[in-house]
Write an enzyme that holds these catalytic residues in place. Sequence first.
Site, PDB file in Angstrom:
ATOM      1  N   GLU A 134     -11.565  -3.908  -2.972  1.00 22.08           N
ATOM      2  CA  GLU A 134     -10.739  -2.881  -3.320  1.00 22.08           C
ATOM      3  C   GLU A 134     -10.262  -2.971  -5.061  1.00 22.08           C
ATOM      4  O   GLU A 134      -9.542  -4.035  -5.443  1.00 22.08           O
ATOM      5  CB  GLU A 134      -9.275  -3.156  -2.554  1.00 22.08           C
TER       6      GLU A 134
ATOM      7  N   HIS B  60       0.664  -1.136  -0.006  1.00 21.10           N
ATOM      8  CA  HIS B  60      -0.003  -0.019  -0.006  1.00 21.10           C
ATOM      9  C   HIS B  60       0.836   1.367  -0.064  1.00 21.10           C
ATOM     10  O   HIS B  60       0.636   2.224   0.760  1.00 21.10           O
ATOM     11  CB  HIS B  60      -0.826   0.240   1.016  1.00 21.10           C
TER      12      HIS B  60
ATOM     13  N   HIS C  71      -9.788   1.707   0.746  1.00 22.67           N
ATOM     14  CA  HIS C  71      -9.842   0.529   1.693  1.00 22.67           C
ATOM     15  C   HIS C  71     -10.829   0.597   2.715  1.00 22.67           C
ATOM     16  O   HIS C  71     -10.739   0.319   3.761  1.00 22.67           O
ATOM     17  CB  HIS C  71      -8.476   0.583   2.186  1.00 22.67           C
TER      18      HIS C  71
HETATM   19  C1  GAL Z   1      -5.542  -5.606   2.234  1.00 20.66           C
HETATM   20  C2  GAL Z   1      -4.564  -6.562   1.919  1.00 20.66           C
HETATM   21  C3  GAL Z   1      -4.413  -7.498   3.401  1.00 20.66           C
HETATM   22  C4  GAL Z   1      -4.029  -6.321   4.351  1.00 20.66           C
HETATM   23  C5  GAL Z   1      -4.850  -5.261   4.414  1.00 20.66           C
HETATM   24  C6  GAL Z   1      -4.460  -4.219   5.654  1.00 20.66           C
HETATM   25  O1  GAL Z   1      -5.551  -4.548   0.982  1.00 20.66           O
HETATM   26  O2  GAL Z   1      -4.929  -7.233   1.065  1.00 20.66           O
HETATM   27  O3  GAL Z   1      -3.553  -8.370   3.435  1.00 20.66           O
HETATM   28  O4  GAL Z   1      -2.649  -6.012   4.221  1.00 20.66           O
HETATM   29  O5  GAL Z   1      -5.012  -4.739   3.351  1.00 20.66           O
HETATM   30  O6  GAL Z   1      -4.556  -4.715   6.789  1.00 20.66           O
END
Ligand code: GAL
Length: 392
Positions: free
Chosen positions: A357, A146, A220
């Site tokens: 997402e 991210h 998210h």
């Molecule tokens: C999501 C990801 C997860 C986790 C989450 C944040 O987008 O797929 O593995 O990292 O974000 O806690």
Amino acid sequence: MKTRVQGFLCAGVAACVAAGCCSDKGVDVKKSGAVEPSVVVKPFGKTKDGQLVNHYTLTGAGGVVMDVIDYGGKVVRLYTPDRSGAKTDITLGFNEVAGYETQDKYFGSLIGRYGNRIANGKFTLDGATYTLPTNNAPGSIPCSLHGGDKGFDAYVWHSEPLSEGKNVGIKFNMTSPDGDQGYPGKLDITVRYWLTPENVWRIEYEAVTDKATPVNMTQHLYFNFKGEAEGTILDHELTLFADRMTPVDKGLIPTGALVPVKGTPFDFTTPWLIGARIDADNEQLRFGGGYDHNWVLNSQSGKLAPAAALYEKTTGRYLEVWTTEPAIQFYCGNFLTDKVPGKRGKNLCHRGGLALETQHSPDSPNQPGFPSTILRPGAVYKTVTEYRFGVR
Ligand code: GAL
């Protein structure tokens, strides 16, 4: 449409609470009739380094109400009507900036420069190798997640209210400097959130760069249609408009294969309860600790097309996700725990929310077989995702 700074007058949550017609203490009260769309702005405290954060309440003409802060463009609260018209906050968030800084920065947040994972925090572009912070390590295998240590979720964005006809919204801008978190190129980004009379939350992402760079932005937000901190989402029914997914290794990095979902617990081409097959004996489910995977959408046209649908039968809440993006990450909150406090004094739980997402598939800069995420100077990154709320 009304806009108020420090407002208290119109149909936003602050005014609603004052008038006793809905509550952020979780009391569901019926509300009827047409709503005048409005945007109300007030302060939301400061980040730990002293930056002021604004809080917007968007009230859509269709009745959906959304509280958003300009720190990470995070949606703090999202009230949608259930089958009987009662509104409940159906997203996870925190009452203060500190919650995002200390508990979970991704709740309800804009994500960038690159949403999802990049293997080993490295990629090569036009002959140069770039190194990113490795801020995540599923299965003890480091990757960049991210956008790195300070992704777009941790920026205070410039923000301003928007209105156009019966639509209300917020415009966010920021510049990510050349070399930000190891990424090449100065990236100028604009994101618009719109709330329409049809109860559509439309997100428009735009970016331009002065050097070639990967860009893969997403949102998210976590959903729990029964309400924040009201149990797991295993009883929600999910449809994904995707015949294939990208299997991962134990570091949650795609192997590069695109695998048909037919006959597997990943087949959501017809509606399935999320909990129905989550404990199946399946290596992919073991790697993800449940669903935490990327599906290749059937529409690869770049035009707005259905990606997902979500339904919860006791409340009747129903959502369709439409996007111009080619893939979607469905993450069912496997890393959430009951140590995280909710907004109403009740703790969350494992799988207490799910995220849908829209994006390009993870690790695309290292995956020649995946659609490219590289933005070049002169081109404009433009994607649109819509979350269409309703009841059944
Ligand atoms: C999501 C990801 C997860 C986790 C989450 C944040 O987008 O797929 O593995 O990292 O974000 O806690």
